[in-house]
Design a protein around this motif. Sequence first.
Motif, PDB file in Angstrom:
ATOM      1  N   ASN A  42       2.297  73.093 -10.206  1.00  0.00           N
ATOM      2  CA  ASN A  42       3.494  73.846  -9.804  1.00  0.00           C
ATOM      3  C   ASN A  42       3.922  74.818 -10.897  1.00  0.00           C
ATOM      4  OD1 ASN A  42       3.707  72.658  -7.284  1.00  0.00           O
ATOM      5  ND2 ASN A  42       5.027  71.003  -8.006  1.00  0.00           N
ATOM      6  N   ASP A  43       3.795  74.404 -12.153  1.00  0.00           N
ATOM      7  CA  ASP A  43       4.152  75.288 -13.267  1.00  0.00           C
ATOM      8  C   ASP A  43       3.234  76.509 -13.311  1.00  0.00           C
ATOM      9  OD1 ASP A  43       6.326  73.808 -14.274  1.00  0.00           O
ATOM     10  OD2 ASP A  43       4.968  72.439 -15.302  1.00  0.00           O
ATOM     11  N   GLU A  44       1.956  76.295 -13.069  1.00  0.00           N
ATOM     12  CA  GLU A  44       1.012  77.416 -13.071  1.00  0.00           C
ATOM     13  C   GLU A  44       1.298  78.365 -11.914  1.00  0.00           C
ATOM     14  OE1 GLU A  44      -3.026  75.585 -15.088  1.00  0.00           O
ATOM     15  OE2 GLU A  44      -2.481  74.920 -13.064  1.00  0.00           O
ATOM     16  N   ARG A  45       1.595  77.811 -10.757  1.00  0.00           N
ATOM     17  CA  ARG A  45       1.939  78.661  -9.611  1.00  0.00           C
ATOM     18  C   ARG A  45       3.153  79.531  -9.922  1.00  0.00           C
ATOM     19  NH1 ARG A  45       1.222  74.468  -4.439  1.00  0.00           N
ATOM     20  NH2 ARG A  45      -1.027  74.139  -4.721  1.00  0.00           N
ATOM     21  N   LYS A  46       4.147  78.918 -10.548  1.00  0.00           N
ATOM     22  CA  LYS A  46       5.359  79.669 -10.898  1.00  0.00           C
ATOM     23  C   LYS A  46       5.032  80.793 -11.887  1.00  0.00           C
ATOM     24  CE  LYS A  46      10.181  78.949 -12.237  1.00  0.00           C
ATOM     25  NZ  LYS A  46      10.334  80.162 -13.055  1.00  0.00           N
ATOM     26  N   ILE A  47       4.148  80.525 -12.825  1.00  0.00           N
ATOM     27  CA  ILE A  47       3.736  81.559 -13.787  1.00  0.00           C
ATOM     28  C   ILE A  47       3.157  82.763 -13.053  1.00  0.00           C
ATOM     29  CG2 ILE A  47       1.964  82.108 -15.518  1.00  0.00           C
ATOM     30  CD1 ILE A  47       2.476  79.284 -16.695  1.00  0.00           C
ATOM     31  N   PHE A  48       2.264  82.512 -12.098  1.00  0.00           N
ATOM     32  CA  PHE A  48       1.625  83.621 -11.385  1.00  0.00           C
ATOM     33  C   PHE A  48       2.619  84.390 -10.507  1.00  0.00           C
ATOM     34  CE2 PHE A  48      -2.344  81.358 -12.405  1.00  0.00           C
ATOM     35  CZ  PHE A  48      -3.109  82.428 -12.835  1.00  0.00           C
ATOM     36  N   VAL A  49       3.458  83.677  -9.778  1.00  0.00           N
ATOM     37  CA  VAL A  49       4.412  84.351  -8.887  1.00  0.00           C
ATOM     38  C   VAL A  49       5.450  85.128  -9.698  1.00  0.00           C
ATOM     39  CG1 VAL A  49       6.208  84.004  -7.153  1.00  0.00           C
ATOM     40  CG2 VAL A  49       4.060  82.728  -6.990  1.00  0.00           C
ATOM     41  N   ASP A  50       5.996  84.496 -10.733  1.00  0.00           N
ATOM     42  CA  ASP A  50       6.991  85.178 -11.564  1.00  0.00           C
ATOM     43  C   ASP A  50       6.386  86.404 -12.249  1.00  0.00           C
ATOM     44  OD1 ASP A  50       8.812  83.278 -10.828  1.00  0.00           O
ATOM     45  OD2 ASP A  50       8.908  82.262 -12.774  1.00  0.00           O
ATOM     46  N   SER A  51       5.162  86.256 -12.741  1.00  0.00           N
ATOM     47  CA  SER A  51       4.502  87.382 -13.419  1.00  0.00           C
ATOM     48  C   SER A  51       4.265  88.531 -12.447  1.00  0.00           C
ATOM     49  CB  SER A  51       3.176  86.929 -14.033  1.00  0.00           C
ATOM     50  OG  SER A  51       3.380  85.972 -15.035  1.00  0.00           O
ATOM     51  N   CYS A  52       3.866  88.195 -11.220  1.00  0.00           N
ATOM     52  CA  CYS A  52       3.628  89.231 -10.220  1.00  0.00           C
ATOM     53  C   CYS A  52       4.921  89.973  -9.892  1.00  0.00           C
ATOM     54  CB  CYS A  52       3.040  88.598  -8.949  1.00  0.00           C
ATOM     55  SG  CYS A  52       2.217  89.782  -7.857  1.00  0.00           S
ATOM     56  N   ASN A  53       6.005  89.223  -9.724  1.00  0.00           N
ATOM     57  CA  ASN A  53       7.276  89.861  -9.375  1.00  0.00           C
ATOM     58  C   ASN A  53       7.829  90.712 -10.514  1.00  0.00           C
ATOM     59  OD1 ASN A  53       7.624  89.048  -6.661  1.00  0.00           O
ATOM     60  ND2 ASN A  53       8.228  87.003  -7.314  1.00  0.00           N
ATOM     61  N   GLU A  54       7.615  90.294 -11.746  1.00  0.00           N
ATOM     62  CA  GLU A  54       8.028  91.123 -12.884  1.00  0.00           C
ATOM     63  C   GLU A  54       7.148  92.369 -12.980  1.00  0.00           C
ATOM     64  OE1 GLU A  54       8.735  89.284 -16.717  1.00  0.00           O
ATOM     65  OE2 GLU A  54       9.165  87.366 -15.730  1.00  0.00           O
ATOM     66  N   ALA A  55       5.847  92.179 -12.803  1.00  0.00           N
ATOM     67  CA  ALA A  55       4.915  93.305 -12.914  1.00  0.00           C
ATOM     68  C   ALA A  55       5.139  94.330 -11.814  1.00  0.00           C
ATOM     69  CB  ALA A  55       3.476  92.788 -12.875  1.00  0.00           C
ATOM     70  N   LYS A  56       5.529  93.882 -10.619  1.00  0.00           N
ATOM     71  CA  LYS A  56       5.725  94.830  -9.512  1.00  0.00           C
ATOM     72  C   LYS A  56       6.871  95.784  -9.815  1.00  0.00           C
ATOM     73  CE  LYS A  56       8.958  92.402  -6.460  1.00  0.00           C
ATOM     74  NZ  LYS A  56       9.117  91.514  -5.290  1.00  0.00           N
ATOM     75  N   GLU A  57       7.929  95.289 -10.477  1.00  0.00           N
ATOM     76  CA  GLU A  57       9.058  96.165 -10.818  1.00  0.00           C
ATOM     77  C   GLU A  57       8.610  97.232 -11.819  1.00  0.00           C
ATOM     78  OE1 GLU A  57      11.810  96.076  -9.211  1.00  0.00           O
ATOM     79  OE2 GLU A  57      11.370  94.215  -8.138  1.00  0.00           O
ATOM     80  N   PHE A  58       7.859  96.802 -12.821  1.00  0.00           N
ATOM     81  CA  PHE A  58       7.302  97.745 -13.795  1.00  0.00           C
ATOM     82  C   PHE A  58       6.403  98.755 -13.104  1.00  0.00           C
ATOM     83  CE2 PHE A  58       3.394  98.769 -16.075  1.00  0.00           C
ATOM     84  CZ  PHE A  58       3.872  99.435 -17.193  1.00  0.00           C
ATOM     85  N   GLN A  59       5.513  98.258 -12.238  1.00  0.00           N
ATOM     86  CA  GLN A  59       4.511  99.115 -11.606  1.00  0.00           C
ATOM     87  C   GLN A  59       5.140 100.157 -10.683  1.00  0.00           C
ATOM     88  OE1 GLN A  59       3.297  99.169  -8.151  1.00  0.00           O
ATOM     89  NE2 GLN A  59       1.808 100.755  -8.724  1.00  0.00           N
TER      90      GLN A  59
END
Length: 336
Positions: free
Chosen positions: A255-272
């Motif tokens: 669950n922690d790894e899943r959260k890392i990927f989802v959170d990272s994607c959502n942060e990266a999308k704002e930057f992108q």
Amino acid sequence: MLKLTSASAAVAVLSTILLSTSTLAADVKERTLKFGYSTFEAHPLGQGANKFVELVGKKSDGKIKMKVYPATQLGSETQTISATQGGVQDIVGTSTAPLTGLVKEYAIFDFPFLFANAKEADAVVDGPVGQTLLAKLSEKNLAGLCFFENGFRNVTNSKRPITKGEDVAGLKIRTMQNPVYIDSFKALGANAVPMPWPEVYTALESGAIDAQENPYGIISVNKLNEVQKYISVTKHAYSPWAMIMSKKLWDDLSNDERKIFVDSCNEAKEFQRKFSREEDAKIVADLKSKGMAINELSPEEVAKIKATLQPVIDKYSATVGADLVKQAQASIAATQ
């Protein structure tokens, strides 16, 4: 005594933080993953992909690493989606159009003139419609993370400026291998030629096709100015870019790894998205300086083209489903 109590409290808080951190670390395995996508690293999508990789590395304390393969090194979008389904590839970034062969509801993103601006597009991809579509990928051995932005699509060609719908007639135009795009350009009288992206530049250069349609960033990084003279700002469709993981990998994550990927994607999308929108104005100026002729379409002509394409919209609304279309329309209306 008061100072000692404060110090004790501080130690207790620090101990809690360290315990939490060690627990997180225990739930994150050392992994090296394969991440492939079709565009060049210099494109805003490539820059967003880099940000995603950076964030995953940071949030996993360096335990999760990725080998990144841009510019179709692992194959076309269709091929890399298939490889990710099979678990041969771990993560793929892809246009949503090829996903319609797996999940028919993704065709909603291909509806001509669905969005008037980026605010409307964000409301739909980040809202209930986007979340529903990401969730549907699980039925196809995939796990949806979030949506980046490819952008509004415009037509380029080597023949003439397009200032009205009739100007599209007779053009041999490359489209994605997607029925909505094919039907839309056929309805305007064009000869729609579905073709994998790696073949497009050569086909334009040889004259096998006259035209193609894509956002500014794709036009620029692929140097289409060398083989195309005209850009017509049709903004006929908005193209999201889906970040997708193999379900085989997703199911193996904590669950922690899943959260890392989802959170990272959502942060990266704002930057992108921010990066992409800032780059558009620079790209237009650059393409003009390289000799491309860029023209706008009047609102009246856009309305006429949309009316011509209404039968296509009606046809695929039935495929996508009335409820999903209504959800999208409600999200758009809420931005007004």
